[in-house]
Write an enzyme that holds these catalytic residues in place. Sequence first.
Site, PDB file in Angstrom:
ATOM      1  CB  VAL A  71      -1.015  -0.008   1.365  1.00 27.23           C
ATOM      2  CG1 VAL A  71      -1.949   1.600   1.306  1.00 27.23           C
ATOM      3  CG2 VAL A  71      -1.799  -1.141   1.231  1.00 27.23           C
ATOM      4  CB  CYS A  72       1.349   3.783  -2.028  1.00 23.71           C
ATOM      5  SG  CYS A  72       2.344   5.310  -2.846  1.00 23.71           S
TER       6      CYS A  72
END
Lengths: 158, 1004
Positions: A91-92
Amino acid sequence: MSLCRTRLQEERKQWRKDHPFGFYAKPVKAADGSLDLTQWTAGIPGRSNTLWQGATYPVTIYFPEEYPSKPPRVKFPAGFYHPNIYPSGTVCLSILNESQDWRPAITLKQIVIGIQELLDSPNPNSPAQEPAWKAYSKDKAAYEKKVREQAKKYANAM
Amino acid sequence: MEMSEGRSLASVINHVERLYSSRNPTEVNSLQIELQSLQKSEYGLELANVLMGQSSANCRFFGALTYGVAINIRRDNFSSGDVISLVNNIEGHIFRLISSEGLEGNMVVIRKLFSDLSLLFIFHSNTYPDPLKIFYDNLGVSDDAGSKEAWITLILIFASILVEDVSKQENTTTIHKVIYDNVFLKVNNIVTGLVDLNVPPKIHLLTLDCINSWVYYISVAEANSEVRYDCPKNIVNYLFDSLTLSGISDSSNESLELVNKTLLVFTEISDMNPRMLDRESKLRLHSSLLEPGHFGEEFMSKVVFSDLRLEYDDEVGNFVNLIIVFLQNDLLNLTKQILEQSSTYKIKVLLSLTNISGIPMIDETLSDQFLTFWEDFINTFIDDEESFRIVFESEPNKFSKFVNRRNEVVSEICGIYWNKIHLPPFDELEPVKVEFLQYRSGVADLFIAAYSLISLPLYERLTSKLIYDTYTLEENKNMSLDIESTLYLIYKITEDYTFYDPDNSPFGLYVGKIFESGILNSFGNLSTSDNTLKYFYFTFNNFLASVTFYLKGEHGKEFLGSILRLLIPMILGGSTSLALNVSKTMLKICQECSQNLIPFTADIEALLVETLKNPGVDALIRQRLFSSYTSIIQYLKNPVEIGKILFHMINEIYNSAAKVMSANTSNNEELEDYLISLISCVCQIARACEIPEEIDEFYTPEEQEVVDSYWKEDPSNVKDIILRIIRLFSIDFPPFVHNATSTEKCCNILKSGVREDINGPFKFPIEIIFDYLVSKVEVSDTGSIPPIYSLVETVIVTNYNKIEREVLQNLIDKVFTQNLEALKSDPYAIKSAVELFAVILERKPSLILGLPVFQSSILKFSLEGLSANENFIIKPVSRFWVAIISLKKGSEYDHTLIRDLFTTRGGGQQLCSNLVKSFILSARSNLDYYYPIFRNLLGKYPLESKTWFLQAFHDLHHEKLNEHLTSIIVNKIMITRGQRSAHDILKKIWLQLNGLIEFNSKNF
């Protein structure tokens, strides 16, 4: 006991005491049967009235030794379709980035709620994968269709 | 009266009145701006005073607000005299308000004025150290002070507001001592005095509110100062005195407000600051709540377990909450003492409360409140197991009794919740479905924790009951709900255990008994369209998915046929959500039990045909079924048989697609979805055909040889039909020629076999893949470029040693050179192209370095990419340049070629100039992508790069740069020699030339 472990025990306690509706999170068991507090498996429910509803999306949360000085890494299954999720599933998100908005006071509850929020509100400034990002910015209908298909894949068991 | 700048009092009053009556947001906004400027002006206090003297409630309220603004702004300029005079002034207003109109009508304004006094106290506690006393004294001498009751009311409200406001302030370390020494004493005295006064209930309610404010305040004060309140005995005693049911009888409907508030205050104390109760008080509270003959017992008999429960729902909830919070503070003791006589009553009480009658989330919520408590209770036994062993170290018999009692209590808890999770009738469930299912999930977590203590006996208890109930199912269909709840718990425990340890499940024996009891036959007779059975089937299906460890074994395989025969009708006849759920289970069973399912392929084939022909079947279900089926046939291991089946299957898909395509020459969404689903099925087949593990573990060497030579020849023409279907979907059917999804699926099909070690149905020679790509590119638009390049990339990554340069040149000509202009118009196509070249350079640079197109187009293309705005382009561009500079897999010839290009033919200078220019102009968030290019250049060309960088910075013609500064900057860069420190230097240069500052830096 290390700071990381103490904090993770507290997180576990707090989670058991009060966690957001529809979410789950639990540490995995190590080979010897004991709990490995540095790796958790969790489920993020899609918010109602969004494309993501009706499904619970699995994530794995990896806490580094330096936690809470450093943020955990959160991963969906590889190939998860979302503009801000890397092809590997990582996840960014700014609150998970040490050089951006991570603060040691951020709790597990805030992290999973942040990810739930990210699902339906992608950040246009941080593309992490091409297919979802391209569709999101150029072809909304195709994007929405893919998201709905993905929701079926992770549809709630009931 | 003139306020300022010509504003008269009349106009200010008019403004205030308009502020509270206007519905025009623009007017309100402009009034606010104007009035705020008056509040903040030097006339602020004067204005407040005048407005307080008006008869209008709006003016008075605004006056009270204005005091707050003015005090905040001018607080540092007040002398002691100013403070005292202001206090008198504000108190005077309070007294006048009471005298003229009484308390009730002016409470909002009075509360605001108390806040103003609190502000004065917060900022001037030296001059004004005891607000309550001063107020009380002035109240005594005022003519307007009202009744005794009004006095107490005012003081209690002031005492609450004062500490609430202090709690909101930061940096209040010193003030806490002043409050403790002065204010607290007064509050303590008031509360003590009230015990003997015959005051009405509303004063007691106000007192409890006041104590509640102090409970929170005390935790703030103790956390921020050295002040310690310990146990304020008088206050605590007052609370105990309030915990009485003296006004209530069995049939009374008298309010329990006082008791309710007292329960809330005790909960607040137990939660926020349990130190406020000393040992003696804790014992007293414990007795009150959990010992016979005290408040708790009376409350339970008169309220909780009586007809009054529904009426006093909040009170009952708060009573239970207090018990939980209170006990949770000392769970270790509670668990340690389970053998003691005193605990028997206590545990009985807790269990009775948990077992309150009614359906959870519909009739009662107490059992939900207790869920976390019991889970913590059980977890204490698990987490502190070692401590318990030490406690009973010298008494092994007692330890065994302790374990027995522990298991007995945990079993009782489980028994209660087991009953509680029985599904209510469908109509009652639907409105609270989400809450009820969440409750069940909590109960499942409790059982999982309980399993850690009780282990297999708990599982056995569940399975025995399930088997028993299943026997009676035929006579009594209502048993399905009993069965469902048991099955749900078995599934949850099994799933949890197998999640952690899938290969060593201890449940095989019990799961076997369940199947042997004939459960499949019994369930097979139930209707899938019955609404009341909807959840039953979901649970049953989830149970099946959780026991694949058993089904793949010797004993389990005999039930697979019956299971398939049960699941297939659910896919065809159930609701879409059930069918989706079942298809997921089916996929899992087929993947994990594939070998044992070979005898049942005919059953699945029939299902496949049905889903293939019926466009109404959900696409995901169709894909899962094709994947399931392929997982099974792969275990035939005989390529002749597999070949026949694969051909038949793909040919059927081809025919179905061709039929639809020939009948529809234009596109519509439904048609597109169906067709995409068909090609996705081929994708799923391809994926399921991948050899599932290490090839040597799957095939013997002899088998490998047979399989390899079979698929090399491919007598069953599977490859031919695969290529035909790929062509059909991506080239021949006009509406799909520019369909990126279809192209992606086709490329994925070709990609699936590329990595295989031996020939297989989906492994194609490189030339065939490239031929397809050349044909495809000729009809494609840029939207199809990314999957095409991605396929080329995979081929190169896995086969770079086998690829001839000429073959690659031909491909690059077609997919890149001839489409160059179109590529440049699409950032995603640029990204894909650069990524591909970077991959080639990283694996085998000689494949492209010698191609004419490399120097004529690729280098220029990648140079331009440096100045892209999109970070997803800059990232592969950086990878490309790092690969070309470092040439890690390059031959001597490659290195000579590039060095010559960089040093004698101007390539190095050109790269440096573009790099520096793009870097300086790029966004801050993209800087990280450029650093590796700088570092590699500095490392690989230490001598030449200084000249290149000097020229590059000079060519910028930047207004902030002169020759001297340029030389300093370049020297700084060169000193880093390409080490990590280059990042900081480059970042500083970027900031300097862009006139920006570093975040988190104090140097601004």
